[in-house]
Scaffold this active site. Structure first.
Site, PDB file in Angstrom:
ATOM      1  N   GLY A   1       0.772  -1.238   0.000  1.00 37.90           N
ATOM      2  CA  GLY A   1       0.000   0.000   0.000  1.00 37.90           C
ATOM      3  C   GLY A   1       0.800   1.282   0.000  1.00 37.90           C
ATOM      4  O   GLY A   1       0.222   2.361   0.071  1.00 37.90           O
TER       5      GLY A   1
ATOM      6  N   SER B   1       2.299   8.404   2.278  1.00 39.48           N
ATOM      7  CA  SER B   1       1.396   7.284   2.561  1.00 39.48           C
ATOM      8  C   SER B   1       1.499   6.851   4.017  1.00 39.48           C
ATOM      9  O   SER B   1       2.590   6.837   4.597  1.00 39.48           O
ATOM     10  CB  SER B   1       1.738   6.074   1.682  1.00 39.48           C
ATOM     11  OG  SER B   1       1.569   6.350   0.314  1.00 39.48           O
ATOM     12  N   ILE B   2       0.374   6.467   4.582  1.00 34.37           N
ATOM     13  CA  ILE B   2       0.395   5.890   5.926  1.00 34.37           C
ATOM     14  C   ILE B   2       1.280   4.648   5.932  1.00 34.37           C
ATOM     15  O   ILE B   2       2.037   4.417   6.880  1.00 34.37           O
ATOM     16  CB  ILE B   2      -1.036   5.561   6.390  1.00 34.37           C
ATOM     17  CG1 ILE B   2      -1.822   6.853   6.633  1.00 34.37           C
ATOM     18  CG2 ILE B   2      -1.006   4.715   7.664  1.00 34.37           C
ATOM     19  CD1 ILE B   2      -3.283   6.642   6.987  1.00 34.37           C
TER      20      ILE B   2
ATOM     21  N   ASP C   1      -0.703  -6.646  -8.002  1.00 33.66           N
ATOM     22  CA  ASP C   1      -2.011  -6.012  -8.143  1.00 33.66           C
ATOM     23  C   ASP C   1      -3.000  -6.933  -7.426  1.00 33.66           C
ATOM     24  O   ASP C   1      -3.183  -8.083  -7.828  1.00 33.66           O
ATOM     25  CB  ASP C   1      -2.364  -5.883  -9.624  1.00 33.66           C
ATOM     26  CG  ASP C   1      -3.734  -5.273  -9.862  1.00 33.66           C
ATOM     27  OD1 ASP C   1      -4.520  -5.142  -8.892  1.00 33.66           O
ATOM     28  OD2 ASP C   1      -4.042  -4.944 -11.022  1.00 33.66           O
TER      29      ASP C   1
ATOM     30  N   ILE D   1      -4.362  -0.818   1.854  1.00 32.19           N
ATOM     31  CA  ILE D   1      -4.872  -0.681   0.491  1.00 32.19           C
ATOM     32  C   ILE D   1      -6.348  -0.334   0.524  1.00 32.19           C
ATOM     33  O   ILE D   1      -7.123  -1.002   1.227  1.00 32.19           O
ATOM     34  CB  ILE D   1      -4.671  -1.998  -0.297  1.00 32.19           C
ATOM     35  CG1 ILE D   1      -3.179  -2.325  -0.415  1.00 32.19           C
ATOM     36  CG2 ILE D   1      -5.318  -1.912  -1.670  1.00 32.19           C
ATOM     37  CD1 ILE D   1      -2.909  -3.693  -1.007  1.00 32.19           C
TER      38      ILE D   1
ATOM     39  N   TYR E   1     -17.668  10.241   2.712  1.00 30.50           N
ATOM     40  CA  TYR E   1     -16.894   8.991   2.801  1.00 30.50           C
ATOM     41  C   TYR E   1     -17.672   7.845   2.154  1.00 30.50           C
ATOM     42  O   TYR E   1     -17.086   6.936   1.581  1.00 30.50           O
ATOM     43  CB  TYR E   1     -16.547   8.688   4.258  1.00 30.50           C
ATOM     44  CG  TYR E   1     -15.325   7.807   4.405  1.00 30.50           C
ATOM     45  CD1 TYR E   1     -14.084   8.199   3.887  1.00 30.50           C
ATOM     46  CD2 TYR E   1     -15.397   6.591   5.067  1.00 30.50           C
ATOM     47  CE1 TYR E   1     -12.967   7.394   4.021  1.00 30.50           C
ATOM     48  CE2 TYR E   1     -14.280   5.786   5.224  1.00 30.50           C
ATOM     49  CZ  TYR E   1     -13.072   6.193   4.691  1.00 30.50           C
ATOM     50  OH  TYR E   1     -11.966   5.392   4.815  1.00 30.50           O
TER      51      TYR E   1
ATOM     52  N   LYS F   1     -14.958  -0.157   4.594  1.00 23.92           N
ATOM     53  CA  LYS F   1     -14.161  -0.260   5.820  1.00 23.92           C
ATOM     54  C   LYS F   1     -14.905  -1.044   6.904  1.00 23.92           C
ATOM     55  O   LYS F   1     -14.276  -1.740   7.713  1.00 23.92           O
ATOM     56  CB  LYS F   1     -13.792   1.131   6.339  1.00 23.92           C
ATOM     57  CG  LYS F   1     -12.801   1.895   5.473  1.00 23.92           C
ATOM     58  CD  LYS F   1     -11.444   1.219   5.420  1.00 23.92           C
ATOM     59  CE  LYS F   1     -10.411   2.129   4.760  1.00 23.92           C
ATOM     60  NZ  LYS F   1      -9.077   1.461   4.641  1.00 23.92           N
TER      61      LYS F   1
ATOM     62  N   ARG G   1      -3.078  13.910   5.933  1.00 26.02           N
ATOM     63  CA  ARG G   1      -2.931  14.454   4.583  1.00 26.02           C
ATOM     64  C   ARG G   1      -2.133  13.494   3.694  1.00 26.02           C
ATOM     65  O   ARG G   1      -0.920  13.590   3.558  1.00 26.02           O
ATOM     66  CB  ARG G   1      -2.251  15.826   4.639  1.00 26.02           C
ATOM     67  CG  ARG G   1      -3.130  16.928   5.205  1.00 26.02           C
ATOM     68  CD  ARG G   1      -2.449  18.284   5.101  1.00 26.02           C
ATOM     69  NE  ARG G   1      -3.334  19.365   5.493  1.00 26.02           N
ATOM     70  CZ  ARG G   1      -3.439  19.842   6.735  1.00 26.02           C
ATOM     71  NH1 ARG G   1      -2.709  19.295   7.708  1.00 26.02           N
ATOM     72  NH2 ARG G   1      -4.261  20.827   7.019  1.00 26.02           N
TER      73      ARG G   1
ATOM     74  N   ALA H   1      -4.474   9.688  -0.967  1.00 19.97           N
ATOM     75  CA  ALA H   1      -5.826   9.121  -0.986  1.00 19.97           C
ATOM     76  C   ALA H   1      -6.826  10.050  -0.315  1.00 19.97           C
ATOM     77  O   ALA H   1      -7.974  10.169  -0.751  1.00 19.97           O
ATOM     78  CB  ALA H   1      -5.822   7.760  -0.297  1.00 19.97           C
TER      79      ALA H   1
END
Length: 257
Positions: free
Chosen positions: A15, A21-22, A66, A94, A157, A164, A194, A197
């Site tokens: 991810g 990215s986190i 992928d 992801i 969202y 989620k 921030r 995504a």
């Protein structure tokens, strides 16, 4: 100095898209604890960004995968089996929904948009876990990233919140399935950060400002705070925890407004 928390641990991270990215924040925390890291990238466009990051971590490996492609998941598992032997951890970060499904009303979500969000954001955890848990012969830890939109209706969202919620339910069912193998499965519910995504969510900056004023700590969180919690979940220090959703959100989830 003694061994660090994740010394001699092989951990798969899926991810990372860029340095904000986190998943990259998690990777940095895991690397600081001496984990051996295996990264994946979705396609060639993403590879060019991720490759430079991965090169900054000694011994890290970058592989294609992928999560919508069953063959590529099989090939990833085969590589891990041949070159790593034992896997100790798997970080799933992801998620995807069509931009048009992240604004307006949830009731207008198309069948195709709903299915796509579920497949990439939730089922991918199951698909990869099924391939990698047999490699966790010494026990292990699986963790994923979620958000409070799984628990509450968050404006804009929409379909991602529903995906989620599926992801969080999957964490509980996977924890129940894999516990007999000494494998723990947990999720981190992070406050808004921030990331690339996040900017797909309409009026994200306005949402962030409101949350900063509302949280008990009067701040939002950053990727390092999420990363350090992930390091804890990947380590033996969290060996009694499974099936949990741990909120790393400066306390936002306890507030009433």
């Amino acid at each position: 100095m003694g061994l660090k928390l994740l010394a001699n641990k092989n951990i798969l991270i899926m991810g990372v898209a860029n340095n904000r990215s986190i998943a990259w924040g998690i990777a940095q925390s895991l690397a600081e604890q001496d984990a051996r890291l295996i990264f994946t990238y979705e396609n060639e466009r993403v590879k060019s960004r991720v490759e430079k990051l991965v090169e900054s971590i000694p011994g890290a490996v970058l592989l294609p995968c992928d999560v919508q492609n069953e063959t590529e998941i099989d090939q990833l598992a085969a590589y891990l089996s041949e070159h790593m032997g034992v896997l100790h951890g798997y970080v799933h970060s992801i998620a995807y929904a069509r931009p048009e499904d992240l604004e307006g009303n949830y009731v207008d979500t198309s069948r195709e948009g709903f299915g796509l969000a579920q497949e990439i954001s939730a089922y991918s955890l199951v698909a990869v876990a099924r391939r990698v848990y047999p490699l966790m012969t010494e026990g292990g830890s699986i963790m994923t990233m979620t958000y409070i939109g799984a628990e509450r209706a968050i404006q804009n969202y929409n379909v991602m919140g529903v995906a989620k919620a599926t992801l969080e339910a999957s964490v509980r069912y996977l924890a129940n399935d894999l516990g007999m193998h000494g494998i723990r499965v947990n999720a981190i519910s992070a406050g808004p950060i921030r990331t690339l995504a996040a900017y797909g969510i309409k009026d994200f900056n306005g949402m962030l400002k409101k949350i900063e004023e509302t949280t008990p700590l009067r701040k939002t969180v950053d990727t390092a705070e999420v990363g350090d919690t992930a390091a804890f979940l990947m380590s033996d220090w969290s060996r009694g925890i499974t099936g949990e959703v741990i909120h790393v959100d400066a306390g936002y989830h306890i507030t009433g407004m």
